[in-house]
Design an enzyme around this catalytic site. Structure first.
Site, PDB file in Angstrom:
ATOM      1  N   GLN A   9       0.841  -1.194   0.000  1.00 47.13           N
ATOM      2  CA  GLN A   9       0.000   0.000   0.000  1.00 47.13           C
ATOM      3  C   GLN A   9       0.878   1.246   0.000  1.00 47.13           C
ATOM      4  O   GLN A   9       1.896   1.301   0.671  1.00 47.13           O
ATOM      5  CB  GLN A   9      -0.879  -0.022   1.256  1.00 47.13           C
ATOM      6  CG  GLN A   9      -2.067   0.904   1.208  1.00 47.13           C
ATOM      7  CD  GLN A   9      -3.093   0.552   2.281  1.00 47.13           C
ATOM      8  OE1 GLN A   9      -3.080  -0.543   2.828  1.00 47.13           O
ATOM      9  NE2 GLN A   9      -3.983   1.468   2.581  1.00 47.13           N
ATOM     10  N   SER A  87       4.303  -6.351   3.012  1.00 50.76           N
ATOM     11  CA  SER A  87       2.964  -6.252   3.610  1.00 50.76           C
ATOM     12  C   SER A  87       1.909  -6.795   2.637  1.00 50.76           C
ATOM     13  O   SER A  87       1.905  -7.973   2.323  1.00 50.76           O
ATOM     14  CB  SER A  87       2.685  -4.800   4.017  1.00 50.76           C
ATOM     15  OG  SER A  87       1.503  -4.697   4.769  1.00 50.76           O
ATOM     16  N   LEU A  88       1.034  -5.936   2.122  1.00 48.97           N
ATOM     17  CA  LEU A  88       0.044  -6.352   1.122  1.00 48.97           C
ATOM     18  C   LEU A  88       0.705  -7.111  -0.034  1.00 48.97           C
ATOM     19  O   LEU A  88       0.136  -8.067  -0.575  1.00 48.97           O
ATOM     20  CB  LEU A  88      -0.677  -5.110   0.582  1.00 48.97           C
ATOM     21  CG  LEU A  88      -1.446  -5.276  -0.731  1.00 48.97           C
ATOM     22  CD1 LEU A  88      -2.689  -6.119  -0.505  1.00 48.97           C
ATOM     23  CD2 LEU A  88      -1.794  -3.926  -1.328  1.00 48.97           C
ATOM     24  N   ARG A 112      -9.125  -8.457   3.788  1.00 44.98           N
ATOM     25  CA  ARG A 112      -8.071  -7.810   4.573  1.00 44.98           C
ATOM     26  C   ARG A 112      -8.302  -6.307   4.670  1.00 44.98           C
ATOM     27  O   ARG A 112      -8.219  -5.708   5.747  1.00 44.98           O
ATOM     28  CB  ARG A 112      -6.713  -8.100   3.911  1.00 44.98           C
ATOM     29  CG  ARG A 112      -5.482  -7.556   4.629  1.00 44.98           C
ATOM     30  CD  ARG A 112      -4.245  -7.931   3.799  1.00 44.98           C
ATOM     31  NE  ARG A 112      -2.987  -7.702   4.489  1.00 44.98           N
ATOM     32  CZ  ARG A 112      -2.267  -6.603   4.378  1.00 44.98           C
ATOM     33  NH1 ARG A 112      -2.696  -5.597   3.630  1.00 44.98           N
ATOM     34  NH2 ARG A 112      -1.117  -6.483   5.022  1.00 44.98           N
ATOM     35  N   HIS A 194       0.194  -3.503  11.384  1.00 43.08           N
ATOM     36  CA  HIS A 194       1.286  -4.340  11.891  1.00 43.08           C
ATOM     37  C   HIS A 194       1.600  -4.062  13.361  1.00 43.08           C
ATOM     38  O   HIS A 194       2.749  -3.897  13.754  1.00 43.08           O
ATOM     39  CB  HIS A 194       2.531  -4.193  11.003  1.00 43.08           C
ATOM     40  CG  HIS A 194       2.278  -4.615   9.591  1.00 43.08           C
ATOM     41  ND1 HIS A 194       2.130  -5.949   9.239  1.00 43.08           N
ATOM     42  CD2 HIS A 194       2.076  -3.891   8.453  1.00 43.08           C
ATOM     43  CE1 HIS A 194       1.880  -6.014   7.926  1.00 43.08           C
ATOM     44  NE2 HIS A 194       1.834  -4.785   7.443  1.00 43.08           N
ATOM     45  N   GLN A 243       0.428 -11.998  10.068  1.00 44.00           N
ATOM     46  CA  GLN A 243       1.118 -10.876   9.414  1.00 44.00           C
ATOM     47  C   GLN A 243       0.592  -9.509   9.845  1.00 44.00           C
ATOM     48  O   GLN A 243       1.360  -8.569  10.015  1.00 44.00           O
ATOM     49  CB  GLN A 243       1.005 -11.028   7.884  1.00 44.00           C
ATOM     50  CG  GLN A 243       1.931 -10.107   7.108  1.00 44.00           C
ATOM     51  CD  GLN A 243       1.288  -9.555   5.849  1.00 44.00           C
ATOM     52  OE1 GLN A 243       0.162  -9.062   5.881  1.00 44.00           O
ATOM     53  NE2 GLN A 243       1.989  -9.642   4.750  1.00 44.00           N
TER      54      GLN A 243
END
Length: 291
Positions: A9, A87-88, A112, A194, A243
């Site tokens: 992102q 991440s994503l 998500r 996170h 995650q």
């Protein structure tokens, strides 16, 4: 040896994917599938929307995922020795490496984004970029602050993003400036990604992940949670489950990939963020994007 890396992102831009869509019937098919899965016209927002339109989490995450997977489809000889995603981007990497189907990947990304947005609305939270300090100092300061504030993104040496409750993050920023941080900058994000603040989102996403079939990938994936190579579908699933509440260990990921002999990195997705970070982690690395 070449690794393929997938951005997260923040890499989105207006008009993203339009050229790919016009060039490839396969990509057009992916966009059609995405519209059906999401229940709204992601293509229209990606091609015609403003930067502000693309900032909405429920749009950003599917858009970056769709762009990255489409780009991977355009690579004539897709033969990475390993993949990783920030991440994503880990979801894009899993689909590109055939560990997940496109349909399942898009559904998980949509879930998500929705779950993260809901978690953000439960309690005010934020993130801050800390520049110019060793990771250990940032970790120590976060641990000393009352409330929730934790290291969230180990992006490269001297760049660590912290995440948590607004007051705790602000207090940590003050202390880190006193410790010599070049910058301690609150980021314009919707919440504390996170971090433990994402536990409600993690629980919702875990239920969705458990319903999806994972396959053995065509190459190892270096996952955010462990920063190490994983090929076992059950282990991939387990790491993906945590995650959202665990830090993105990107610095350690690239260091470990480099140690495994992976010296060339191709960024597959919008922007060049990962190329810049990789060069800061391993100066000798060869980095490029998909033309």
């Amino acid at each position: 040896m070449k690794a393929y890396v997938f951005p997260g992102q923040g890499s989105q831009f207006p008009g993203m994917g339009k050229e790919l869509y016009e060039k490839s019937a396969v990509v057009r098919g992916l966009f059609d599938q995405a519209n059906q899965i999401l229940g709204f016209d992601i293509k229209k927002i990606m091609f015609e929307g403003t930067a502000e339109d693309l900032k909405q989490t429920n749009v950003t995450q599917p858009a970056v995922f769709l762009h990255s997977v489409s780009l991977a489809q355009m690579i004539e000889t897709f033969e990475p020795k390993a993949v990783a995603g920030h991440s994503l981007g880990e979801f894009s990497a899993l689909v590109a490496a055939n560990a997940l189907s496109f349909e399942d990947g898009m559904q998980l990304v949509a879930k998500r984004a929705e779950a993260m947005q809901e978690a953000c609305e439960l309690q005010p939270s934020t993130m801050a970029a800390i520049l110019g300090l060793e990771d250990s100092i940032v970790e120590e300061v976060c641990a000393s602050v009352d409330g929730v504030v934790v290291p969230a993104n180990y992006n490269c040496p001297g760049q660590l993003v912290i995440s948590g409750e607004v007051e705790a993050v602000e207090k940590a920023c003050e202390l880190l400036k006193e410790k010599g941080a070049k910058r301690a900058l609150i980021l314009p994000v919707g919440g504390a990604f996170h971090s433990p603040m994402m536990e409600p989102a993690r629980e919702k996403l875990e239920k969705a992940i458990e319903q999806v079939k994972f396959h053995k990938p065509i190459c190892p994936i270096f996952q955010n949670v462990t920063a190490s190579a994983v090929s076992d579908p059950n282990e991939i699933k387990k790491n993906l489950n945590i995650q959202l509440t665990a830090p993105v260990r990107w610095t350690q990921t690239i260091q470990n990939m480099w140690a495994e002999g992976l010296t060339s990195y191709l960024e597959v997705g919008p922007g060049r963020t990962l190329q810049g970070l990789i060069k800061k982690i391993e100066r000798e690395a060869q980095v490029s994007g998909v033309l």
